[in-house]
Design a protein around this motif. Structure first.
Motif, PDB file in Angstrom:
ATOM      1  N   VAL A 136      36.412  18.029 -47.130  1.00  0.00           N
ATOM      2  CA  VAL A 136      35.389  17.042 -47.491  1.00  0.00           C
ATOM      3  C   VAL A 136      36.042  15.748 -47.972  1.00  0.00           C
ATOM      4  CG1 VAL A 136      33.574  16.498 -49.155  1.00  0.00           C
ATOM      5  CG2 VAL A 136      33.568  18.711 -47.984  1.00  0.00           C
ATOM      6  N   VAL A 137      37.052  15.864 -48.815  1.00  0.00           N
ATOM      7  CA  VAL A 137      37.703  14.649 -49.346  1.00  0.00           C
ATOM      8  C   VAL A 137      38.426  13.904 -48.223  1.00  0.00           C
ATOM      9  CG1 VAL A 137      39.345  13.740 -51.020  1.00  0.00           C
ATOM     10  CG2 VAL A 137      37.928  15.707 -51.617  1.00  0.00           C
ATOM     11  N   ILE A 138      39.081  14.642 -47.310  1.00  0.00           N
ATOM     12  CA  ILE A 138      39.711  13.992 -46.157  1.00  0.00           C
ATOM     13  C   ILE A 138      38.655  13.280 -45.320  1.00  0.00           C
ATOM     14  CG2 ILE A 138      40.889  14.418 -43.962  1.00  0.00           C
ATOM     15  CD1 ILE A 138      42.470  16.618 -45.363  1.00  0.00           C
ATOM     16  N   GLY A 139      37.501  13.937 -45.146  1.00  0.00           N
ATOM     17  CA  GLY A 139      36.408  13.315 -44.405  1.00  0.00           C
ATOM     18  C   GLY A 139      35.922  12.037 -45.058  1.00  0.00           C
ATOM     19  N   VAL A 140      35.822  12.042 -46.368  1.00  0.00           N
ATOM     20  CA  VAL A 140      35.444  10.821 -47.090  1.00  0.00           C
ATOM     21  C   VAL A 140      36.480   9.718 -46.840  1.00  0.00           C
ATOM     22  CG1 VAL A 140      35.136   9.806 -49.377  1.00  0.00           C
ATOM     23  CG2 VAL A 140      34.129  12.031 -48.858  1.00  0.00           C
ATOM     24  N   GLY A 141      37.759  10.104 -46.858  1.00  0.00           N
ATOM     25  CA  GLY A 141      38.812   9.132 -46.582  1.00  0.00           C
ATOM     26  C   GLY A 141      38.692   8.550 -45.183  1.00  0.00           C
ATOM     27  N   TYR A 142      38.350   9.400 -44.209  1.00  0.00           N
ATOM     28  CA  TYR A 142      38.177   8.919 -42.834  1.00  0.00           C
ATOM     29  C   TYR A 142      37.050   7.889 -42.765  1.00  0.00           C
ATOM     30  CZ  TYR A 142      37.068   8.878 -37.874  1.00  0.00           C
ATOM     31  OH  TYR A 142      36.797   8.474 -36.582  1.00  0.00           O
ATOM     32  N   VAL A 143      35.930   8.180 -43.431  1.00  0.00           N
ATOM     33  CA  VAL A 143      34.797   7.251 -43.441  1.00  0.00           C
ATOM     34  C   VAL A 143      35.195   5.936 -44.112  1.00  0.00           C
ATOM     35  CG1 VAL A 143      32.470   6.854 -44.327  1.00  0.00           C
ATOM     36  CG2 VAL A 143      33.078   9.091 -43.369  1.00  0.00           C
ATOM     37  N   ILE A 144      35.924   6.041 -45.221  1.00  0.00           N
ATOM     38  CA  ILE A 144      36.381   4.834 -45.919  1.00  0.00           C
ATOM     39  C   ILE A 144      37.243   3.979 -44.989  1.00  0.00           C
ATOM     40  CG2 ILE A 144      37.931   4.008 -47.734  1.00  0.00           C
ATOM     41  CD1 ILE A 144      36.962   6.345 -49.452  1.00  0.00           C
ATOM     42  N   GLY A 145      38.151   4.647 -44.262  1.00  0.00           N
ATOM     43  CA  GLY A 145      39.007   3.909 -43.344  1.00  0.00           C
ATOM     44  C   GLY A 145      38.239   3.309 -42.188  1.00  0.00           C
ATOM     45  N   ARG A 146      37.323   4.071 -41.650  1.00  0.00           N
ATOM     46  CA  ARG A 146      36.547   3.589 -40.505  1.00  0.00           C
ATOM     47  C   ARG A 146      35.652   2.404 -40.884  1.00  0.00           C
ATOM     48  NH1 ARG A 146      35.574   5.490 -35.532  1.00  0.00           N
ATOM     49  NH2 ARG A 146      33.607   4.960 -34.505  1.00  0.00           N
ATOM     50  N   ARG A 147      35.083   2.477 -42.076  1.00  0.00           N
ATOM     51  CA  ARG A 147      34.193   1.410 -42.532  1.00  0.00           C
ATOM     52  C   ARG A 147      34.945   0.242 -43.172  1.00  0.00           C
ATOM     53  NH1 ARG A 147      29.130   1.955 -40.331  1.00  0.00           N
ATOM     54  NH2 ARG A 147      28.458   4.126 -40.444  1.00  0.00           N
ATOM     55  N   GLY A 148      36.201   0.464 -43.532  1.00  0.00           N
ATOM     56  CA  GLY A 148      36.982  -0.596 -44.140  1.00  0.00           C
ATOM     57  C   GLY A 148      36.564  -0.935 -45.558  1.00  0.00           C
ATOM     58  N   TYR A 149      36.035   0.062 -46.286  1.00  0.00           N
ATOM     59  CA  TYR A 149      35.517  -0.204 -47.624  1.00  0.00           C
ATOM     60  C   TYR A 149      36.584  -0.692 -48.596  1.00  0.00           C
ATOM     61  CZ  TYR A 149      31.186   2.214 -46.275  1.00  0.00           C
ATOM     62  OH  TYR A 149      30.026   2.571 -45.666  1.00  0.00           O
ATOM     63  N   LEU A 150      37.822  -0.211 -48.427  1.00  0.00           N
ATOM     64  CA  LEU A 150      38.882  -0.560 -49.369  1.00  0.00           C
ATOM     65  C   LEU A 150      39.895  -1.544 -48.785  1.00  0.00           C
ATOM     66  CD1 LEU A 150      39.600   2.930 -50.998  1.00  0.00           C
ATOM     67  CD2 LEU A 150      38.059   1.116 -51.783  1.00  0.00           C
ATOM     68  N   GLY A 151      39.599  -2.100 -47.612  1.00  0.00           N
ATOM     69  CA  GLY A 151      40.494  -3.084 -47.023  1.00  0.00           C
ATOM     70  C   GLY A 151      41.575  -2.459 -46.160  1.00  0.00           C
ATOM     71  N   GLU A 152      42.358  -3.305 -45.519  1.00  0.00           N
ATOM     72  CA  GLU A 152      43.369  -2.853 -44.573  1.00  0.00           C
ATOM     73  C   GLU A 152      44.551  -2.140 -45.241  1.00  0.00           C
ATOM     74  OE1 GLU A 152      43.249  -2.891 -41.267  1.00  0.00           O
ATOM     75  OE2 GLU A 152      41.206  -3.657 -41.437  1.00  0.00           O
ATOM     76  N   GLN A 153      44.804  -2.423 -46.493  1.00  0.00           N
ATOM     77  CA  GLN A 153      45.962  -1.844 -47.181  1.00  0.00           C
ATOM     78  C   GLN A 153      45.615  -0.601 -47.991  1.00  0.00           C
ATOM     79  OE1 GLN A 153      48.973  -3.156 -46.545  1.00  0.00           O
ATOM     80  NE2 GLN A 153      47.863  -4.584 -45.206  1.00  0.00           N
ATOM     81  N   ALA A 154      44.419  -0.069 -47.781  1.00  0.00           N
ATOM     82  CA  ALA A 154      43.969   1.047 -48.617  1.00  0.00           C
ATOM     83  C   ALA A 154      44.898   2.252 -48.524  1.00  0.00           C
ATOM     84  CB  ALA A 154      42.547   1.447 -48.218  1.00  0.00           C
ATOM     85  N   ARG A 155      45.263   2.629 -47.307  1.00  0.00           N
ATOM     86  CA  ARG A 155      46.114   3.809 -47.157  1.00  0.00           C
ATOM     87  C   ARG A 155      47.467   3.608 -47.842  1.00  0.00           C
ATOM     88  NH1 ARG A 155      48.908   5.646 -41.593  1.00  0.00           N
ATOM     89  NH2 ARG A 155      50.218   3.916 -42.244  1.00  0.00           N
ATOM     90  N   ASP A 156      48.073   2.434 -47.638  1.00  0.00           N
ATOM     91  CA  ASP A 156      49.379   2.180 -48.234  1.00  0.00           C
ATOM     92  C   ASP A 156      49.307   2.201 -49.759  1.00  0.00           C
ATOM     93  OD1 ASP A 156      50.491   1.944 -45.743  1.00  0.00           O
ATOM     94  OD2 ASP A 156      50.316  -0.241 -45.685  1.00  0.00           O
ATOM     95  N   VAL A 157      48.257   1.610 -50.312  1.00  0.00           N
ATOM     96  CA  VAL A 157      48.118   1.571 -51.765  1.00  0.00           C
ATOM     97  C   VAL A 157      47.921   2.976 -52.326  1.00  0.00           C
ATOM     98  CG1 VAL A 157      46.665   0.791 -53.677  1.00  0.00           C
ATOM     99  CG2 VAL A 157      47.246  -0.790 -51.827  1.00  0.00           C
ATOM    100  N   LEU A 158      47.037   3.759 -51.712  1.00  0.00           N
ATOM    101  CA  LEU A 158      46.796   5.124 -52.181  1.00  0.00           C
ATOM    102  C   LEU A 158      48.046   5.991 -52.039  1.00  0.00           C
ATOM    103  CD1 LEU A 158      43.209   5.749 -50.763  1.00  0.00           C
ATOM    104  CD2 LEU A 158      43.852   5.590 -53.174  1.00  0.00           C
ATOM    105  N   THR A 159      48.764   5.805 -50.930  1.00  0.00           N
ATOM    106  CA  THR A 159      49.985   6.589 -50.716  1.00  0.00           C
ATOM    107  C   THR A 159      51.027   6.263 -51.776  1.00  0.00           C
ATOM    108  OG1 THR A 159      49.585   6.725 -48.333  1.00  0.00           O
ATOM    109  CG2 THR A 159      51.838   7.102 -49.093  1.00  0.00           C
ATOM    110  N   ARG A 160      51.210   4.963 -52.061  1.00  0.00           N
ATOM    111  CA  ARG A 160      52.185   4.579 -53.084  1.00  0.00           C
ATOM    112  C   ARG A 160      51.764   5.061 -54.458  1.00  0.00           C
ATOM    113  NH1 ARG A 160      52.435  -0.345 -50.050  1.00  0.00           N
ATOM    114  NH2 ARG A 160      51.010  -1.356 -51.506  1.00  0.00           N
ATOM    115  N   LEU A 161      50.468   4.986 -54.741  1.00  0.00           N
ATOM    116  CA  LEU A 161      49.968   5.483 -56.020  1.00  0.00           C
ATOM    117  C   LEU A 161      50.290   6.957 -56.192  1.00  0.00           C
ATOM    118  CD1 LEU A 161      48.163   5.353 -58.595  1.00  0.00           C
ATOM    119  CD2 LEU A 161      46.221   5.849 -57.104  1.00  0.00           C
ATOM    120  N   ALA A 162      50.017   7.744 -55.147  1.00  0.00           N
ATOM    121  CA  ALA A 162      50.258   9.187 -55.232  1.00  0.00           C
ATOM    122  C   ALA A 162      51.742   9.500 -55.295  1.00  0.00           C
ATOM    123  CB  ALA A 162      49.616   9.891 -54.032  1.00  0.00           C
ATOM    124  N   PHE A 163      52.524   8.841 -54.422  1.00  0.00           N
ATOM    125  CA  PHE A 163      53.934   9.188 -54.286  1.00  0.00           C
ATOM    126  C   PHE A 163      54.779   8.709 -55.464  1.00  0.00           C
ATOM    127  CE2 PHE A 163      58.225   8.210 -52.627  1.00  0.00           C
ATOM    128  CZ  PHE A 163      58.605   9.493 -52.257  1.00  0.00           C
TER     129      PHE A 163
END
Length: 307
Positions: free
Chosen positions: A13-40
């Motif tokens: 479910v959470v991965i699915g939410v992430g897919y929707v966020i990416g598809r809709r662009g809710y967090l901008g183009e750098q969302a994945r990079d920012v979240l990845t750096r935050l986690a890592f």
């Protein structure tokens, strides 16, 4: 069994939410990079530190489960090396393929799966440390000797895994646990709060990354990729199961732990290694992607059989 499947459902479910966020662009183009750096760089090191600082090291690090992981890693990597030698794929390319066959994604997907499927994020820490402290330095040494790249001195490269924030957080937690020092609440509580961001950040970033992914297996690396994925997704968990049951006599939760850990997909940082040495880049990229996609049904089957 129901709890295991519920854990996978939460992750999906959470991965699915992430897919929707990416598809809709809710967090901008750098969302994945920012979240990845935050986690890592921040949340995952904090999570593993807080868990390991209060863990029983004898049951985590000095256990048959870690031996199963080490032996299964060596077995499947050895198969790829043997095939690579026969097919003359080259030392550097074969080394990348061997890593893709055996080096599990314990730092990213491993943490949420350990939390929601195995019930304890600290279970991935010994595997992560084994890979970063032993496997990665050996592989980097081979790559350094096999390639003529211009890069940094060999000693600096060998220390690269130990500059990994997740590894540093894990090592610091192990050091605290071994020393018996009790960290006061005002210090530990903020770290726990920060660590709680790790799992959702990783899963959301992974979901976002699924948007627009290029189809794999269309390059000249099809053969090595298929071999690496088969060894990673099927071979390693099967070998781990056989060793755990036949040699170490593991049963129940311990058996599930080692097989689930071995069934994790190839780690994403393998593409970084391939890119740094400019060898096997397509092989690494496609093996990581395909094994990640296959890991979902494989892990569900493992949980259904052993959970």
């Amino acid at each position: 069994m129901q709890g295991v499947l519920s854990g996978f459902a939460v992750i999906a479910v959470v991965i699915g939410v992430g897919y929707v966020i990416g598809r809709r662009g809710y967090l901008g183009e750098q969302a994945r990079d920012v979240l990845t750096r935050l986690a890592f760089r921040i949340a995952s090191p904090a999570l593993l530190f807080t868990l390991l600082a209060e863990a029983d090291l004898s049951s985590l690090v000095f256990s048959g489960r870690l031996l199963v992981t080490a032996l299964s890693t060596a077995a499947v990597a050895g198969v790829f090396v043997a095939v690579g030698a026969v097919r003359r794929w080259g030392v550097g390319r074969t080394t990348i393929g061997a890593l893709c066959s055996s080096y599990v994604n314990s730092g990213n997907l491993g943490i949420p799966i350990a939390v929601y499927v195995l019930g304890d994020a600290s279970l991935v820490a010994p595997v992560l440390l084994f890979q970063l402290v032993m496997v990665a330095p050996v592989a980097l040494t081979v790559l350094d000797l096999a390639t003529s790249g211009e890069k940094q001195p060999l000693g600096r490269r060998l220390l690269t895994p130990l500059r990994n924030p997740v590894a540093l957080g894990s090592l610091a937690g192990v050091a605290v646990a071994a020393s018996g020092v009790e960290i006061p609440g005002p210090v530990m509580d903020p770290l726990i709060l920060i660590g709680n961001m790790a799992v959702p950040a990783v899963l959301l970033a992974f979901g976002i990354s699924l948007r627009g992914s290029a189809p794999p297996l269309r390059s000249g690396e099809r053969g090595p990729v298929l071999l690496a994925v088969a060894l990673k997704s099927v071979g390693q968990p099967v070998v781990a199961w056989a060793l755990a049951v036949g040699v170490f006599g593991l049963r129940g939760a311990q058996l599930l732990d080692v097989v689930v850990t071995s069934a994790l997909p190839a780690a994403q940082n393998l593409f970084t290694y391939a890119s740094s040495y400019r060898v096997g880049e397509t092989l690494a990229r496609e093996a990581v992607l395909v094994s990640t996609l296959l890991s979902v049904p494989v892990l569900v089957v493992v949980a259904a059989v052993l959970g």
